[in-house]
Design an enzyme around this catalytic site. Structure first.
Site, short mmCIF file in Angstrom:
data_model
loop_
_atom_site.label_atom_id
_atom_site.label_comp_id
_atom_site.label_asym_id
_atom_site.label_seq_id
_atom_site.Cartn_x
_atom_site.Cartn_y
_atom_site.Cartn_z
CG ASN A 72 0.78 6.09 -1.05
OD1 ASN A 72 0.29 6.84 -0.93
ND2 ASN A 72 0.70 4.43 -1.37
N GLY A 73 2.71 5.52 -4.69
CA GLY A 73 2.09 5.57 -5.41
C GLY A 73 2.43 4.61 -6.96
CB THR A 114 -15.27 1.84 3.71
OG1 THR A 114 -13.78 1.05 4.45
CG2 THR A 114 -15.01 3.28 3.32
CG ASP A 165 -19.66 -1.84 -0.51
OD1 ASP A 165 -18.97 -1.10 1.31
OD2 ASP A 165 -19.09 -2.99 -0.17
CG ASP A 166 -16.64 1.61 0.10
OD1 ASP A 166 -16.94 0.90 1.47
OD2 ASP A 166 -15.36 1.53 -0.83
N GLY A 195 -1.64 -0.22 4.01
CA GLY A 195 -1.01 -1.54 3.21
C GLY A 195 -1.25 -2.49 4.28
CE1 TYR A 211 -12.24 -0.10 1.48
CE2 TYR A 211 -10.15 0.14 0.10
CZ TYR A 211 -10.14 -0.86 0.57
OH TYR A 211 -10.47 -2.17 1.81
CB CYS A 227 2.14 2.59 0.34
SG CYS A 227 2.95 0.65 -1.13
O1 PRP Z 1 -15.59 -5.37 -4.94
P1 PRP Z 1 -15.00 -5.69 -4.54
O2 PRP Z 1 -13.89 -6.58 -4.78
O3 PRP Z 1 -15.30 -7.16 -3.09
O4 PRP Z 1 -14.78 -4.47 -3.47
C1 PRP Z 1 -15.36 -3.55 -2.28
C2 PRP Z 1 -15.23 -3.73 -1.22
O5 PRP Z 1 -14.14 -3.38 -0.11
C3 PRP Z 1 -14.00 -2.54 0.75
O6 PRP Z 1 -14.00 -3.20 1.70
P2 PRP Z 1 -12.68 -4.16 2.38
O7 PRP Z 1 -13.88 -5.24 3.29
O8 PRP Z 1 -11.56 -4.11 1.56
O9 PRP Z 1 -12.76 -3.18 3.74
P3 PRP Z 1 -13.48 -2.70 4.47
O10 PRP Z 1 -13.75 -3.37 5.50
O11 PRP Z 1 -13.17 -0.92 4.94
O12 PRP Z 1 -15.22 -2.36 4.17
C4 PRP Z 1 -14.46 -1.79 0.06
O13 PRP Z 1 -15.17 -0.81 1.24
C5 PRP Z 1 -16.11 -2.27 -0.72
O14 PRP Z 1 -16.59 -2.72 0.65
N1 GLN Z 2 0.66 0.97 -3.56
C1 GLN Z 2 1.95 1.26 -3.54
O1 GLN Z 2 1.93 2.98 -3.14
C2 GLN Z 2 2.94 0.73 -4.07
C3 GLN Z 2 4.49 1.21 -3.82
C4 GLN Z 2 4.81 0.57 -4.95
N2 GLN Z 2 4.80 0.48 -6.49
C5 GLN Z 2 5.48 -1.47 -4.80
O2 GLN Z 2 4.94 -1.43 -5.61
O3 GLN Z 2 5.79 -1.21 -3.71
MG MG Z 3 -15.47 -2.67 2.60
#
Ligand code: PRP
Ligand code: GLN
Ligand code: MG
Length: 562
Positions: free
Chosen positions: A125-126, A328, A390-391, A51, A280, A22
Site C-alpha cells: 500500500n503506497g 463519511t 462533507d469530509d 480499494g 476520509y 489499497c
Molecule cells: O469532490 P469529489 O471528487 O466528488 O470527492 C469528494 C467526495 O468523495 C468522497 O465520497 P465517496 O462517495 O467516495 O465515499 P463516502 O460514501 O464514504 O463518502 C468524499 O467523502 C466526498 O464526499
Molecule cells: N493505492 C495503492 O496503495 C496502490 C499500490 C500500488 N502503487 C499500485 O498501484 O498497485
Molecule cells: Mg463522500
C-alpha cells in the site's frame, strides 16, 4: 452473462473510483493444518473501502507451495467457496487494490510473486516516487526483468534482489532485516507492506516516514498464537485479535511459527502519517497510530463548527438545518450541528447497494452516478437555508451534483462546509489524485470554488484546525503528511518536473485514452481485464514476477478457475 449483468459488472469494477488506495493483510495461524484463506477473505472485505478495483489472496501450504487467487473486482465477486477452498495453508497474504502506478490491468492485481530467491509473495500500500532510477538499477545492475508498470512489482524485486545478495541456501531473520534495511535506503516514497517467504513466515514493514498505516495483532489459539498484519485495526477487532500494535516507521516485523522478531531496520525519519486517512480513508471504527478515526472526525466537526460560526456571523447568514453528505461526513456533521445548536437531518438517502467510491467513466457518467447513489428528500430541503457538510471536496463532482439536487427540491440557500481544507496538490503517496487540473480548488480561491460547484458559500476547515483535530488525540505525533493541502512532501524529491511527468502519465483523460488504445483495462467482454474477473487463472496474457499465466508456472498454484 446477460447485457444487464455485464454492464453492472463493468460499473462495479470501474477504475474510475475516486480517491482510493489499497489495503494489505497477512495472517499466520499457529495450527498450519487450518486454512487461513477464509479469514483473510473476511479481513479483505473489511478493508474493501481502501480499494475496489482488484483483490487477491496467496496462501502457503505444505511443502512451501503457494496458492493464488487474484483478479480485478471486489472481494465478494472474486472469492467464493470453491476458490477459497483451493487456497491451502495456514499462512497467507491478501490485498485490495486501487492503482496509483501502472494500470488497472489484471496483471497488476496483488499480491505479487517472485520465485527467486526462496519464493516471495508481496502486498503493498503506497506509492514510490523514485521509480525511474530504481528501474534503471534493476535493469543495468540487478538484471531483473520488471514486466508491469506497477511500482509494487518493482519494490518486490528490490527486496528480492537484496535477499539474493546474501547468497545463502537458507536465510534467517538477520538476513531479512538486512535486506529490508537496504531496500529502505534505495527506495523513496510511501510503502506499508506485507510479505511472505515460502515455508518461512510473514513479514510487515513500513516506510521510514510511516506515511501509510499497518499494524499487528495477536490471538490465543489452542496450542499457541495466531498473528495478523493489517492496514487497519478493524480487521483485528472483528476476528478476535487483540493487542493491536502499529508497525513503527522504518521498522520490520518477522513472524514464523516459532518466533516474533522486530527490528528498527533504518533510522526513523520524520514520522508523518497521512492525515487523509483520518479525513476520509480509514473506517471510523479503526484506530491508527493510537488515534481513533471516529474521535478525530468528531473533533473535525467541532473545529469546523467554530469556523462556520465565524464566517456566518461575518456574512450575517443564518442556517436552518445541517445535512451530511453520506457516508463519511456523518460523524463530523453531527458534532458540528450539536456545537452550533442546529438541527441535524439526514436529507440525502444513500442507496446502500452502491459502493463507496463508485464512479463511472467520464464526467457525464460520474454525475449520473452521484444521483444513483444519493437521493435528496424535498421535505428536509424545501424553503430552507441548508448547511451541507462533507469530509472533503476533491474534484467537486459530488458537491456540484448534490447542490443541484438540493436546489431542485427547493433549498433556498446551499452552503457547503468541508472538514478538510482546499485540496490543491497531487497525492504521490498512494492516493489516486495525480493531476492538479482535476482538483476543483487548484488555482481557485474559496469564492471561485463556490462558483464552480454552484454553492452560495463554501467554508473550509483551516489546516491548523484539521491537524489539531487529529493530533490532540496523540500529541506524540509531531507531524502529519498534509501535502495535498500545503504541497509540502515529507520525503522530498517531488518537484515541478515530477508533477508534470505524473500528469502526463496519470491524468484521468490521459489514462482513459491510453487504456482505450492499448486495451490495457480490458473492459470489453472476454478480455478479463477491467470488466470481469480473469478466466482460467490468468491475469491477462502476461507472465511476470507478479502475474502468472495459468496454473503451476514457476510453481505457483493458481486457483482462479471460473
Ligand atoms: O469532490 P469529489 O471528487 O466528488 O470527492 C469528494 C467526495 O468523495 C468522497 O465520497 P465517496 O462517495 O467516495 O465515499 P463516502 O460514501 O464514504 O463518502 C468524499 O467523502 C466526498 O464526499
Ligand atoms: N493505492 C495503492 O496503495 C496502490 C499500490 C500500488 N502503487 C499500485 O498501484 O498497485
Ligand atoms: Mg463522500
Amino acid at each position: 452473462m446477460s447485457f444487464v449483468a455485464t454492464t453492472f459488472a463493468k460499473i462495479r469494477f470501474s477504475r474510475y473510483s475516486k480517491q482510493a488506495m489499497c489495503g494489505i493483510l497477512g495472517l499466520l495461524l499457529h495450527d498450519s493444518t487450518i486454512n487461513c484463506a477464509p479469514e483473510i477473505c473476511e479481513g479483505l472485505s473489511l478493508l474493501q473501502h481502501r480499494g475496489q478495483d482488484a483483490c487477491g489472496i496467496v496462501t502457503c501450504g505444505p511443502k512451501g507451495r503457494f496458492y493464488q487467487c487474484k483478479a480485478n473486482g471486489m472481494v465478494r465477486d472474486i472469492f467464493d467457496e470453491t476458490s477459497i477452498r483451493k487456497l491451502i495453508g495456514g499462512m497467507g497474504v491478501g490485498h485490495v487494490r486501487y492503482p496509483t502506478a501502472g494500470s488497472f490491468n489484471n496483471a497488476e492485481a496483488q499480491p505479487f510473486y517472485v520465485n527467486s530467491p526462496y519464493g516471495i509473495v508481496f502486498a503493498h500500500n503506497g506509492n514510490l516516487i523514485n521509480t525511474a532510477s530504481l528501474l534503471q538499477y534493476m535493469d543495468a545492475t540487478a538484471h531483473r526483468h520488471i514486466n508491469t508498470s506497477s511500482d509494487s512489482e518493482l519494490l518486490l524485486n528490490i527486496f528480492a534482489n537484496n535477499l539474493q545478495q546474501t547468497g545463502k541456501f537458507r536465510i534467517n531473520e538477520e538476513d531479512i532485516f538486512t535486506a529490508i534495511g537496504g531496500m529502505m535506503k534505495q527506495v523513496k516514497g510511501a510503502y506499508a507492506c506485507v510479505a511472505m517467504l515460502a515455508g518461512f513466515g510473514i513479514i510487515a514493514f513500513r516506510d521510514p516516514n510511516g506515511i501509510r498505516p499497518v499494524g499487528m495483532a495477536v490471538r490465543k489459539a489452542e496450542t499457541g498464537k495466531d498473528y495478523l498484519f493489517a492496514s487497519e485495526s478493524v480487521v483485528a477487532d472483528s476476528s478476535g485479535f487483540t493487542d493491536w500494535d502499529d508497525v513503527k516507521p522504518g521498522e520490520a516485523i518477522i513472524i514464523t511459527r516459532t518466533s516474533v522478531s522486530r527490528r528498527q531496520v533504518v533510522e526513523p525519519a520524520t514520522f508523518a502519517p497521512d492525515i487523509f486517512e483520518y479525513v476520509y480513508f480509514a473506517r471510523p471504527d479503526s484506530v491508527l497510530d493510537g488515534i481513533s478515526v471516529y474521535r478525530s472526525r468528531m473533533a473535525m466537526g467541532d473545529m469546523l463548527a467554530e469556523e462556520v460560526k465565524r464566517v456566518l456571523s461575518k456574512k450575517n447568514i443564518s442556517v436552518d438545518v445541517v445535512i451530511p453528505v453520506p457516508d463519511t461526513s456523518r460523524v463530523a456533521a453531527l458534532n458540528l450541528a450539536q456545537k452550533l445548536n442546529l438541527p441535524y437531518r439526514e436529507g440525502f438517502i444513500k442507496n446502500r447497494y452502491v459502493g463507496r467510491t463508485f464512479i463511472m467513466p467520464g464526467q457525464h457518467m460520474r454525475k449520473k452516478n452521484v444521483r444513483r447513489k444519493l437521493n435528496a428528500m424535498a421535505l428536509e430541503f424545501s424553503g430552507r437555508n441548508v448547511l451541507l457538510v462533507d469530509d472533503s471536496i476533491v474534484r467537486g463532482t459530488t458537491s456540484k451534483e448534490i447542490i443541484q439536487m438540493a436546489k431542485d427540491v427547493g433549498a433556498k440557500n446551499v452552503i457547503v462546509a468541508s472538514c478538510a481544507p482546499p485540496i490543491r496538490y497531487p497525492n504521490v503517496y498512494g492516493i489516486d489524485m495525480p493531476s492538479r487540473s482535476e482538483l476543483v480548488a487548484y488555482g481557485r480561491n474559496e469564492e471561485d470554488v463556490a462558483e464552480a460547484i454552484g454553492a452560495d458559500l463554501v467554508i473550509f476547515q483551516t489546516l491548523p484546525d484539521l491537524i489539531e483535530s487529529v493530533r490532540q488525540l496523540n500529541p506524540s505525533i509531531n507531524r502529519f503528511d498534509c501535502s495535498v493541502f500545503d504541497g509540502d512532501y515529507v520525503t522530498g524529491g517531488v518537484d515541478e518536473a515530477y508533477f508534470s511527468n505524473l500528469e502526463t502519465l496519470r491524468a484521468d483523460n490521459v489514462r482513459s485514452k491510453v487504456e482505450m488504445m492499448t486495451g490495457e483495462l480490458g473492459p470489453a467482454e472476454g478480455k478479463g481485464g477491467g470488466g470481469a474477473p480473469a478466466v482460467n487463472g490468468t491475469s491477462d496474457n502476461v507472465v511476470s514476477s507478479g502475474s502468472i499465466n495459468g496454473d503451476d508456472i514457476v510453481g505457483l498454484h493458481n486457483t482462479w478457475k471460473r
